[in-house]
Motif scaffolding. Structure first.
Motif, PDB file in Angstrom:
ATOM      1  N   SER A 526      38.893  -1.976  12.562  1.00  0.00           N
ATOM      2  CA  SER A 526      38.435  -2.508  13.839  1.00  0.00           C
ATOM      3  C   SER A 526      37.019  -1.986  14.062  1.00  0.00           C
ATOM      4  O   SER A 526      36.799  -0.769  14.104  1.00  0.00           O
ATOM      5  CB  SER A 526      39.354  -2.066  14.984  1.00  0.00           C
ATOM      6  N   PHE A 527      36.057  -2.887  14.165  1.00  0.00           N
ATOM      7  CA  PHE A 527      34.662  -2.520  14.423  1.00  0.00           C
ATOM      8  C   PHE A 527      34.353  -2.934  15.852  1.00  0.00           C
ATOM      9  O   PHE A 527      34.440  -4.103  16.209  1.00  0.00           O
ATOM     10  CB  PHE A 527      33.733  -3.215  13.434  1.00  0.00           C
ATOM     11  N   GLU A 528      33.982  -1.967  16.676  1.00  0.00           N
ATOM     12  CA  GLU A 528      33.848  -2.247  18.102  1.00  0.00           C
ATOM     13  C   GLU A 528      32.845  -1.325  18.753  1.00  0.00           C
ATOM     14  O   GLU A 528      32.422  -0.314  18.166  1.00  0.00           O
ATOM     15  CB  GLU A 528      35.210  -2.072  18.783  1.00  0.00           C
ATOM     16  N   ASN A 529      32.469  -1.677  19.959  1.00  0.00           N
ATOM     17  CA  ASN A 529      31.646  -0.824  20.812  1.00  0.00           C
ATOM     18  C   ASN A 529      32.430  -0.529  22.081  1.00  0.00           C
ATOM     19  O   ASN A 529      33.222  -1.361  22.533  1.00  0.00           O
ATOM     20  CB  ASN A 529      30.333  -1.517  21.187  1.00  0.00           C
ATOM     21  N   GLU A 575      38.948   0.517  30.234  1.00  0.00           N
ATOM     22  CA  GLU A 575      38.354   0.872  28.951  1.00  0.00           C
ATOM     23  C   GLU A 575      37.907  -0.430  28.306  1.00  0.00           C
ATOM     24  O   GLU A 575      38.723  -1.198  27.797  1.00  0.00           O
ATOM     25  CB  GLU A 575      39.367   1.595  28.061  1.00  0.00           C
ATOM     26  N   LEU A 576      36.591  -0.698  28.398  1.00  0.00           N
ATOM     27  CA  LEU A 576      36.054  -1.980  27.959  1.00  0.00           C
ATOM     28  C   LEU A 576      35.610  -1.878  26.497  1.00  0.00           C
ATOM     29  O   LEU A 576      34.687  -1.132  26.157  1.00  0.00           O
ATOM     30  CB  LEU A 576      34.870  -2.382  28.840  1.00  0.00           C
ATOM     31  N   ILE A 577      36.296  -2.628  25.651  1.00  0.00           N
ATOM     32  CA  ILE A 577      35.992  -2.655  24.220  1.00  0.00           C
ATOM     33  C   ILE A 577      35.340  -3.992  23.905  1.00  0.00           C
ATOM     34  O   ILE A 577      35.876  -5.052  24.243  1.00  0.00           O
ATOM     35  CB  ILE A 577      37.272  -2.488  23.380  1.00  0.00           C
ATOM     36  N   THR A 578      34.163  -3.942  23.292  1.00  0.00           N
ATOM     37  CA  THR A 578      33.463  -5.173  22.930  1.00  0.00           C
ATOM     38  C   THR A 578      33.393  -5.297  21.416  1.00  0.00           C
ATOM     39  O   THR A 578      33.270  -4.300  20.704  1.00  0.00           O
ATOM     40  CB  THR A 578      32.038  -5.182  23.509  1.00  0.00           C
ATOM     41  N   MET A 579      33.500  -6.530  20.948  1.00  0.00           N
ATOM     42  CA  MET A 579      33.446  -6.804  19.513  1.00  0.00           C
ATOM     43  C   MET A 579      32.501  -7.968  19.250  1.00  0.00           C
ATOM     44  O   MET A 579      32.420  -8.911  20.051  1.00  0.00           O
ATOM     45  CB  MET A 579      34.832  -7.169  18.976  1.00  0.00           C
ATOM     46  N   ALA A 605      38.863 -12.475  28.210  1.00  0.00           N
ATOM     47  CA  ALA A 605      39.287 -11.078  27.978  1.00  0.00           C
ATOM     48  C   ALA A 605      40.729 -11.051  27.497  1.00  0.00           C
ATOM     49  O   ALA A 605      41.580 -11.777  28.015  1.00  0.00           O
ATOM     50  CB  ALA A 605      39.152 -10.251  29.257  1.00  0.00           C
ATOM     51  N   ILE A 606      40.979 -10.221  26.516  1.00  0.00           N
ATOM     52  CA  ILE A 606      42.343  -9.943  26.066  1.00  0.00           C
ATOM     53  C   ILE A 606      42.750  -8.619  26.696  1.00  0.00           C
ATOM     54  O   ILE A 606      42.025  -7.617  26.593  1.00  0.00           O
ATOM     55  CB  ILE A 606      42.411  -9.857  24.523  1.00  0.00           C
ATOM     56  N   VAL A 607      43.901  -8.593  27.369  1.00  0.00           N
ATOM     57  CA  VAL A 607      44.366  -7.400  28.076  1.00  0.00           C
ATOM     58  C   VAL A 607      45.600  -6.844  27.371  1.00  0.00           C
ATOM     59  O   VAL A 607      46.553  -7.578  27.094  1.00  0.00           O
ATOM     60  CB  VAL A 607      44.707  -7.725  29.539  1.00  0.00           C
ATOM     61  N   VAL A 608      45.557  -5.545  27.064  1.00  0.00           N
ATOM     62  CA  VAL A 608      46.736  -4.859  26.516  1.00  0.00           C
ATOM     63  C   VAL A 608      47.611  -4.491  27.696  1.00  0.00           C
ATOM     64  O   VAL A 608      47.326  -3.523  28.417  1.00  0.00           O
ATOM     65  CB  VAL A 608      46.331  -3.602  25.703  1.00  0.00           C
ATOM     66  N   ASN A 609      48.673  -5.277  27.908  1.00  0.00           N
ATOM     67  CA  ASN A 609      49.477  -5.129  29.124  1.00  0.00           C
ATOM     68  C   ASN A 609      50.784  -4.391  28.902  1.00  0.00           C
ATOM     69  O   ASN A 609      51.277  -3.701  29.790  1.00  0.00           O
ATOM     70  CB  ASN A 609      49.773  -6.509  29.724  1.00  0.00           C
ATOM     71  N   GLN A 610      51.385  -4.521  27.706  1.00  0.00           N
ATOM     72  CA  GLN A 610      52.638  -3.820  27.414  1.00  0.00           C
ATOM     73  C   GLN A 610      52.306  -2.501  26.730  1.00  0.00           C
ATOM     74  O   GLN A 610      51.780  -2.485  25.605  1.00  0.00           O
ATOM     75  CB  GLN A 610      53.546  -4.669  26.526  1.00  0.00           C
ATOM     76  N   VAL A 681      36.712  -7.746  24.930  1.00  0.00           N
ATOM     77  CA  VAL A 681      35.896  -8.921  25.216  1.00  0.00           C
ATOM     78  C   VAL A 681      34.914  -9.135  24.068  1.00  0.00           C
ATOM     79  O   VAL A 681      34.534  -8.185  23.371  1.00  0.00           O
ATOM     80  CB  VAL A 681      35.120  -8.761  26.541  1.00  0.00           C
ATOM     81  N   PRO A 682      34.470 -10.387  23.853  1.00  0.00           N
ATOM     82  CA  PRO A 682      33.447 -10.631  22.830  1.00  0.00           C
ATOM     83  C   PRO A 682      32.107 -10.072  23.293  1.00  0.00           C
ATOM     84  O   PRO A 682      31.822 -10.030  24.499  1.00  0.00           O
ATOM     85  CB  PRO A 682      33.423 -12.150  22.710  1.00  0.00           C
ATOM     86  N   GLU A 683      31.295  -9.660  22.341  1.00  0.00           N
ATOM     87  CA  GLU A 683      30.023  -9.036  22.682  1.00  0.00           C
ATOM     88  C   GLU A 683      29.117  -9.978  23.480  1.00  0.00           C
ATOM     89  O   GLU A 683      28.315  -9.539  24.312  1.00  0.00           O
ATOM     90  CB  GLU A 683      29.316  -8.575  21.401  1.00  0.00           C
ATOM     91  N   ALA A 684      29.269 -11.280  23.266  1.00  0.00           N
ATOM     92  CA  ALA A 684      28.438 -12.246  23.986  1.00  0.00           C
ATOM     93  C   ALA A 684      28.673 -12.199  25.493  1.00  0.00           C
ATOM     94  O   ALA A 684      27.805 -12.606  26.280  1.00  0.00           O
ATOM     95  CB  ALA A 684      28.716 -13.654  23.461  1.00  0.00           C
TER      96      ALA A 684
END
Length: 879
Positions: A526-529, A575-579, A605-610, A681-684
């Motif tokens: 996983s490559f992310e900011n 916790e905002l992760i951008t890719m 946005a994709i939310v980790v809910n469970q 979320v996407p970096e854009a």
């Protein structure tokens, strides 16, 4: 020995097969009980030794104690041994260090400390004087030839600090602090200077986190070297490890005036903890599983004794005819149980212990090869476990023989000759429905009447099947819950290696991902900011999880602590992760999301809910949804500035739309909370999210690569060789992750081994019961053949009986098994919170297996009966 007991011994010798079957069932029962006890004790022993490798051997510690207080601690009833540890702090290394390890961390210990803490010496010896030190191997290799044994090292030692906001005290667990430009934003306040002679080289100590920015140096201290105003940490090995340790530690705390700290992990593996929920769960589950095992054992042995009494019914009737009393006949069965027990219990104990010993040697070999086992399983047999196993086994034999003994005492000569206790001939009791004959034929009706006539044997068989079903379902559910509960307590670190860079240098990670040599070693990545700014999601009260509502104890209308925003929404930390687009698409594909359906969404946005998280408030590990929300709902993001008095400024950012709710977080995420959201979320979208904010928060992102590998050590080495400019921070978590995986594997091996053992015992019990029941019906089968029943009709009758046995046992066994499973679930909810669900796979296995096993047992038994001719069968007597 009286005449009745002599006849009992003679009967046991005469019916060798039945005696051996009974003894075998008893041996299996005893072996199972001692095996469970030995597994539990040995497993806890391994967990204790593994924990001591990480934390050292101590149970209670007192920080900042003076020389005069040490003597009080040593004399206290709590204390068996005391280790003295002096944490000196951090020494800047300058050019002798690296960007990722710029410090030397120095601690000193006395001789007891070196014995109680795992220090692995590679060369030389341990310190024995105040001016001696051992250094970590990697530091010595980095400065090749400079710090060999016998050389000296000068260290200026102090504490780390930073002026950057949002950071507390910096310790061994703290990363290097950098500012928004990627520059180091911390320094060391020097407090002391030390000159040491290097006397040894050691491996990195296990108690130092591998991500800590330090190399290790360990010196020597003892009480005689301390001045009156010097302080050390006294780490106590307790003389008795039981629940009283907390009370004794509190008393000592009052005597010396220093607060106590407990080694909770080590104490937990001694089953000593202040968490009442833990005690409730552990002892409750043990009580349930031991009860089930004992019931299964009683059923196994009871069947053997019941069948033995049935076979001896005519002999016992003959004893009645010559004047034997009820007590003598009853004692005859008890004496048989005593003889069986006196032989079977020692053999069962030896067999169980030997079996577990062999199992351990096999498991150790597998784990050593696959995981590099830090602490091997060793066979631990305690006098207590032997006494408990012997007592439980003796009680099991007594309970198993009690009902047959009562039955034996009531057998009269006339009853024995007529076999009226086994066969019921009243019309009402053998009456069958006409529907049976119309649907299944005459053979089915005869089979059903046979079962009703031989009601006691039929009930024993159904009971045996029912107990086997309950045993299998209970143990399957217990082991699945045990593994699930253990996994919930672990930090869900999914990656093996992490590679970090600041925002300016994140292009180097992109170059790394394009390197074929490195990517050939990577399984998943996983490559992310991650945006470091304080971002919150403004969530309506109705969308908050009920559990969280109950914990904060307020509503927007009743909010004395000012937790809610002015518009009545609650600020969840984000916790905002951008890719980058290609990696965002890759992650979406992994969770089964088709992004083509969301091309028109502005800020997807994709939310980790469970999530699963440790709830410190309720003292539970919880599996829950974070929000009551759906795909398509929106989430408003805000940015908050903090000051000494709280939030000083708040800025609306943007609205995002949920395009997926998932329980599959990126492999980088290992911590969850019910009061925070993990959003990908996407970096854009990032520029749009921060467009309303005057500051450039894009510069506050940290680039990171997380990956798994079959050979993490090799992958980390290759990356280090790739990073010739020293722009990346590389951390290998494989060994720490390996330790958690090892525990899960060990638990899985034991639990599935336990299931296999229970299954084999259940199958043996069913075969034994059914084959004996069939053998006792030889005369009945011979009679049916004598009046013209064909082999085809005979087989049809047996098939129906098999189906009836299976259906009847499932009718009773499944509800009872589900009830016991729910009882286990209810007991675990004291410490773990998740929804109850039926284990459909084990239930399906049980349903199929019951009919297969019953059918196989019936056909095996019938194949032996078929060899008998009609005349011999009619002459057969149960003596």
């Amino acid at each position: 020995m009286n005449i009745v007991n002599k006849l009992t011994v003679r009967n046991l010798k005469h019916n060798k097969k039945r005696t051996l079957v009974t003894m075998f069932g008893t041996i299996i029962s005893v072996a199972m009980i001692i095996a469970v006890a030995t597994i539990g004790v040995s497993f806890m022993d391994m967990l204790q030794r593994t924990t001591m490798q990480s934390t050292g051997e101590w149970h209670v510690s007192y920080e900042d104690v003076y020389k005069e207080q040490i003597e009080t601690i040593e004399k206290d009833e709590l204390t068996e041994a005391v280790s003295l540890v002096k944490e000196l702090g951090f020494a800047p290394l300058g050019e002798e260090g690296t960007d990722s390890n710029p410090y030397m961390y120095v601690r000193e210990m006395d001789q007891e400390g070196f014995e109680r803490f795992p220090v692995t010496l590679i060369d030389g010896r341990l310190p024995a004087a105040a001016d001696e030190v051992v250094l970590q191997e990697e530091f010595v290799q980095l400065n090749e030839g400079r710090y060999e044994i016998g050389s000296t090292i000068q260290l200026e030692i102090g504490e780390r600090y930073t002026e950057e906001e949002g950071y507390g005290e910096l310790d061994l667990n703290s990363w290097i602090i950098t500012d928004s430009n990627g520059e180091v934003a911390e320094s060391v306040q020097i407090e002391t200077e030390r000159d040491y002679t290097v006397v040894g080289i050691i491996e990195q100590p296990n108690w130092v986190p591998m991500w800590g920015p330090v190399y290790s140096a360990i010196g020597y201290t003892d009480r005689d070297l301390l001045s009156e105003d010097e302080q050390v940490t006294a780490m106590i090995v307790a003389s008795q490890i039981n629940g009283s340790i907390y009370e004794k530690a509190e008393t000592l705390e009052e005597n010396i005036g220093n607060k106590s700290t407990f080694n909770t992990d080590l104490l937990m593996y001694h089953l000593v903890t202040g968490n009442e929920g833990f005690h409730t769960v552990i002892y409750g589950l043990l009580s349930i599983i031991i009860t089930v095992i004992v019931i299964g054992s009683v059923a196994l042995i009871f069947n053997a004794f019941a069948i033995s009494v049935s076979e001896r019914s005519r002999q016992l009737g003959m004893l009645s005819s010559v004047g034997a009393t009820k007590k003598q006949k009853r004692n005859s069965v008890f004496f048989e149980g005593f003889l069986i027990g006196i032989i079977s219990i020692p053999i069962g104990l030896l067999a169980g212990i030997a079996g577990i010993g062999i199992t351990f040697s096999i498991i150790n070999g597998i784990l050593e090869e696959s995981f590099g086992l830090p602490e091997a399983l060793r066979l631990v047999v305690t006098p207590t476990s032997l006494l408990i196993a012997t007592g439980v086994s003796a009680l099991t034999i007594f309970i198993s023989s009690y009902i047959p003994a009562l039955r034996a005492s009531r057998i009269t000569a006339i009853d024995a000759i007529r076999q009226s206790n086994d066969i019921k001939l009243s019309k009402r009791k053998v009456k069958t429905s006409k529907l049976v004959r119309s649907l299944f034929g005459m053979e089915a009706e005869i089979g059903l009447k046979n079962l009703k006539r031989n009601k006691r044997r039929y009930q024993v068989t159904v009971f045996s099947l029912m107990i086997s079903i309950v045993l299998f379902l209970t143990v399957s559910y217990f082991t699945a819950n045990l593994t699930r509960s253990f996994e919930m307590t672990q930090d869900e670190m999914q990656y093996d290696v992490s590679v970090y860079s600041n925002f300016e240098n994140s292009r180097f990670i992109q170059e790394l991902l394009e390197n074929d040599q490195i990517m050939d070693l990577v399984n998943d990545f996983s490559f992310e900011n991650r945006v470091n700014a304080d971002i919150a999601a403004a969530i309506e009260y109705e969308r908050m999880a009920d559990r969280f509502k109950n914990q904060i104890g307020s509503t927007p209308k009743n909010d004395p602590d000012g937790q809610f925003l002015e518009d009545g929404r609650y600020p969840y930390y984000v916790e905002l992760i951008t890719m980058k687009e290609e990696y965002f698409e890759r992650y979406a594909d992994q969770i089964g999301l088709n992004l083509d359906n969301y091309q028109d969404v502005l800020n997807p946005a994709i939310v980790v809910n469970q999530i699963t998280y440790p709830d410190d408030i309720d003292g539970q590990y919880v599996e829950t949804d974070v929000l009551k929300t759906n795909v398509g709902d929106s989430i408003d993001l805000i940015h908050r500035e903090w000051g000494d008095s709280g939030v000083t400024e708040q800025t609306e950012l943007a609205t995002t739309e949920i395009i997926a709710l998932t329980d599959q977080a990126p492999i980088s995420v290992s911590f969850f909370s019910i009061s925070s959201l993990v959003m990908i979320v996407p970096e854009a979208s990032v520029e749009e999210i921060f467009s309303a904010h005057p500051d450039n928060y894009l510069s506050q992102k940290d680039g990171a690569l997380y990956f798994t590998s079959d050979d993490p050590n090799e992958a980390a080495t290759v990356i280090e060789e790739f990073d010739t400019r020293g722009q990346l921070s590389i951390n290998n978590f494989h060994e720490m992750k390996q330790s958690d995986q090892q525990m899960v594997v060990v638990i899985s091996i034991f639990t599935y081994g336990f299931i296999t053992l229970i299954t084999l015992i259940s199958v043996a019990n069913i075969f034994n019961t059914i084959s004996t029941s069939i053998a006792l019906r030889k005369r009945e089968f011979a009679m049916l053949k004598s009046i013209g029943m064909t082999p085809k009709s005979f087989n049809k009758m047996i098939y129906f009986e098999s189906i009836f046995y299976g259906l009847k046992s499932l009718l009773y066994g499944l509800p009872l098994g589900i009830g016991v499973m729910y009882l286990i679930y209810w007991r675990t909810q004291t410490m773990f919170s998740y929804s109850f669900s039926l284990p459909w796979i084990p239930i399906a296995i049980v349903i199929v297996a019951v009919f297969l096993i019953v059918g196989a047992a019936m056909m095996y038994s019938i194949s032996k009966v078929k060899k008998e001719n009609i005349i011999d069968g009619l002459k057969q007597e149960n003596i």
